[in-house]
Enzyme design. Structure first.
Site, PDB file in Angstrom:
ATOM      1  N   GLY A 295       0.787  -1.098  -0.074  1.00 37.90           N
ATOM      2  CA  GLY A 295      -0.077   0.005  -0.042  1.00 37.90           C
ATOM      3  C   GLY A 295       0.766   1.281   0.146  1.00 37.90           C
TER       4      GLY A 295
ATOM      5  N   ASP B  37      -0.091   2.106   9.179  1.00 38.04           N
ATOM      6  CA  ASP B  37      -0.654   1.360  10.192  1.00 38.04           C
ATOM      7  C   ASP B  37       0.285   1.440  11.352  1.00 38.04           C
ATOM      8  OD1 ASP B  37      -2.432   0.525   8.572  1.00 38.04           O
ATOM      9  OD2 ASP B  37      -2.275  -1.407   8.625  1.00 38.04           O
TER      10      ASP B  37
ATOM     11  N   ARG C  45     -26.748  12.232  17.055  1.00 36.87           N
ATOM     12  CA  ARG C  45     -26.351  10.906  16.180  1.00 36.87           C
ATOM     13  C   ARG C  45     -25.139  10.389  16.916  1.00 36.87           C
ATOM     14  NH1 ARG C  45     -27.126  12.997  10.188  1.00 36.87           N
ATOM     15  NH2 ARG C  45     -29.205  12.422   9.812  1.00 36.87           N
TER      16      ARG C  45
ATOM     17  N   GLY D  65      -6.182   0.234   9.543  1.00 32.69           N
ATOM     18  CA  GLY D  65      -5.457  -0.575  10.595  1.00 32.69           C
ATOM     19  C   GLY D  65      -5.866  -2.177  10.424  1.00 32.69           C
ATOM     20  N   ARG D  66      -5.187  -2.773   9.777  1.00 36.90           N
ATOM     21  CA  ARG D  66      -5.420  -4.165   9.420  1.00 36.90           C
ATOM     22  C   ARG D  66      -5.306  -4.881  10.664  1.00 36.90           C
ATOM     23  NH1 ARG D  66      -6.086  -7.474   5.316  1.00 36.90           N
ATOM     24  NH2 ARG D  66      -5.723  -5.849   3.779  1.00 36.90           N
TER      25      ARG D  66
ATOM     26  N   ARG E 207     -24.863   6.785  12.108  1.00 33.90           N
ATOM     27  CA  ARG E 207     -24.221   6.739  10.633  1.00 33.90           C
ATOM     28  C   ARG E 207     -22.866   6.463  10.506  1.00 33.90           C
ATOM     29  NH1 ARG E 207     -28.890   7.983   9.702  1.00 33.90           N
ATOM     30  NH2 ARG E 207     -29.574   9.733   8.526  1.00 33.90           N
TER      31      ARG E 207
ATOM     32  N   GLN F 174      -6.804   8.542   3.943  1.00 36.04           N
ATOM     33  CA  GLN F 174      -6.014   8.546   5.127  1.00 36.04           C
ATOM     34  C   GLN F 174      -4.587   8.298   4.457  1.00 36.04           C
ATOM     35  OE1 GLN F 174      -7.465   6.092   8.542  1.00 36.04           O
ATOM     36  NE2 GLN F 174      -8.729   5.524   6.758  1.00 36.04           N
ATOM     37  N   ARG F 175      -4.550   7.667   3.158  1.00 32.89           N
ATOM     38  CA  ARG F 175      -3.050   7.244   2.636  1.00 32.89           C
ATOM     39  C   ARG F 175      -2.774   8.407   1.826  1.00 32.89           C
ATOM     40  NH1 ARG F 175      -3.364   1.335   1.588  1.00 32.89           N
ATOM     41  NH2 ARG F 175      -3.120   1.997  -0.492  1.00 32.89           N
TER      42      ARG F 175
HETATM   43  O1  F6P Z   1      -1.162  -1.753   5.228  1.00 37.61           O
HETATM   44  C1  F6P Z   1      -1.559  -0.366   4.976  1.00 37.61           C
HETATM   45  C2  F6P Z   1      -3.196  -0.466   4.649  1.00 37.61           C
HETATM   46  O2  F6P Z   1      -3.547   0.712   4.734  1.00 37.61           O
HETATM   47  C3  F6P Z   1      -4.050  -1.186   5.819  1.00 37.61           C
HETATM   48  O3  F6P Z   1      -4.450  -0.630   6.793  1.00 37.61           O
HETATM   49  C4  F6P Z   1      -5.249  -1.691   4.757  1.00 37.61           C
HETATM   50  O4  F6P Z   1      -6.119  -2.709   5.073  1.00 37.61           O
HETATM   51  C5  F6P Z   1      -4.568  -1.733   3.343  1.00 37.61           C
HETATM   52  O5  F6P Z   1      -3.451  -1.202   3.343  1.00 37.61           O
HETATM   53  C6  F6P Z   1      -5.599  -1.456   2.305  1.00 37.61           C
HETATM   54  O6  F6P Z   1      -4.921  -1.781   1.130  1.00 37.61           O
HETATM   55  P1  F6P Z   1      -5.603  -1.425  -0.372  1.00 37.61           P
HETATM   56  O7  F6P Z   1      -4.950  -0.258  -0.668  1.00 37.61           O
HETATM   57  O8  F6P Z   1      -5.083  -2.686  -1.202  1.00 37.61           O
HETATM   58  O9  F6P Z   1      -6.893  -1.331  -0.172  1.00 37.61           O
END
Ligand code: F6P
Length: 343
Positions: free
Chosen positions: A10, A128, A163, A171-172, A267, A275-276
């Site tokens: 990722g 993460d 609500r 966060g896997r 909701r 976030q990325r």
């Molecule tokens: O490992 C980083 C992460 O952002 C995890 O939190 C998340 O499960 C995964 O990557 C999501 O990956 P993708 O971009 O393949 O959906």
């Protein structure tokens, strides 16, 4: 000397800062040549790369993502993967490879070095923040800022509408983003993958808060958070080449269950890849730059099988095998400080 560099798994804010640091110090200080491979392990598997220069890496420091592209390609998912990479490195006259990635990319880097004798070293990245052997990974601070700001924004709308808002963050396996953004954003419930949750307890925390006169609540849940086995059914997603299921769904499940059980309108908001993406924070730019400088220094000294890590405030080289042994997850003690603020 000639070194390859790749970014796998990722993406993560700060990857470009590492690439820039490797190229800048590698060329300017040492006179090395740097080849950037495209799309993670797919690059060295298919010989897809190009020479990077100080000019071609100018202006990338504040840019999110990775100029090299990335993928979840697993070199061990095909029998000839390691041999193919070895011959591509030899064909391109490369003295070694710098693999920037998370648990999967670093796991592959470690095996290529330990089991196949390839000159590979790793650089840890992931929003993460769960790589063993380093106190922090770059990308985490940026993701935390995004998640905390989102929670602040959700607070005002939750309050206006009376609500419950469920915020699903990434966060896997590790709940660092959920824990820290939850505390920073004043969440009432924080759910992390390390501690299976009891839906009845979640609802009692919300009810307790409402009984004290607050008519809205914020629940922060890591995407990898799971209910205690046998309590609620969670659907499993398809898996990638490393065997990881596609996550995302716990937020909506909590939305349904909370509303049904408490009667409070609820909701869910899934923050997901927001976030990325985007520009790294100053902290992440600096940490990524320090890792990049340490990585090219290590390659220059042929310290293969190693990885720069943040230990306290110092950057140290640690063995890759140590870094991939165990993920750095949230311990019960590390969660403790959040408890007085829940419910
Ligand atoms: O490992 C980083 C992460 O952002 C995890 O939190 C998340 O499960 C995964 O990557 C999501 O990956 P993708 O971009 O393949 O959906």
């Amino acid at each position: 000397m000639r070194f390859g560099v790749l970014t796998g798994g990722g993406d993560c804010p700060g990857l470009n800062a590492v690439i820039r640091a490797v190229v800048r110090k590698g060329i300017d200080r040492y006179g090395h040549e740097i080849i950037g491979f495209r799309d993670g392990w797919r690059g060295p598997l298919e010989g897809d790369g190009e020479e990077l220069s100080i000019d071609s890496t100018r202006g990338i420091l504040p840019r999110g993502g990775t100029i090299l592209g990335t993928s979840r390609t697993n070199p061990f998912a095909r029998d000839d993967g390691p041999d193919t990479i070895a011959s591509v490195l030899a064909e391109l006259s490369l003295d070694g490879l710098i693999a920037i990635g998370g648990e999967d990319t670093l796991g592959a880097a470690n095996r290529l070095h330990a089991e196949h004798g390839l000159n590979v070293l790793g650089v840890p990245k992931t929003i993460d923040n769960d790589i063993g052997a380093t106190d922090v990974t770059f990308g985490f601070d940026t993701a935390l800022q995004v998640a905390s700001e989102a929670i602040d924004r959700l607070h005002t709308t939750a309050e206006s509408h009376h609500r419950v808002m469920v915020v699903e963050v990434m966060g896997r396996h590790a709940g660092w983003i959920a824990l820290y953004s939850g505390v920073a954003g004043g969440a009432d419930v924080i759910l992390i993958p390390e501690q299976p949750f009891d839906i009845d307890e979640v609802c009692s925390l919300i009810r307790r808060r409402h009984s004290r006169g607050r008519n809205f609540s914020i629940v922060v849940a890591a995407e990898g958070a799971l209910p205690i086995e046998g309590t609620i059914v969670v659907a499993a997603g398809e898996t990638d080449e490393f065997g990881h299921a596609r996550l995302g769904g716990i937020g909506h499940l909590l939305e349904r269950e909370t509303e049904e059980r408490t009667g409070f309108e609820t909701r869910a908001v899934v923050l997901g890849h927001v976030q990325r993406g985007g520009t790294p924070t100053a902290y992440d730019r600096v940490l990524a730059t320090r890792f990049g400088v340490a990585a090219i220094d290590a390659a220059h000294e042929s310290r293969w099988g190693m990885m720069p890590a943040l230990r306290g405030t110092r950057i140290e080289l640690v063995e890759l095998v140590e870094a991939v042994k165990k993920l750095r997850t949230v311990t019960p003690e590390e969660f403790e400080f959040a408890k007085p603020f829940l419910g």
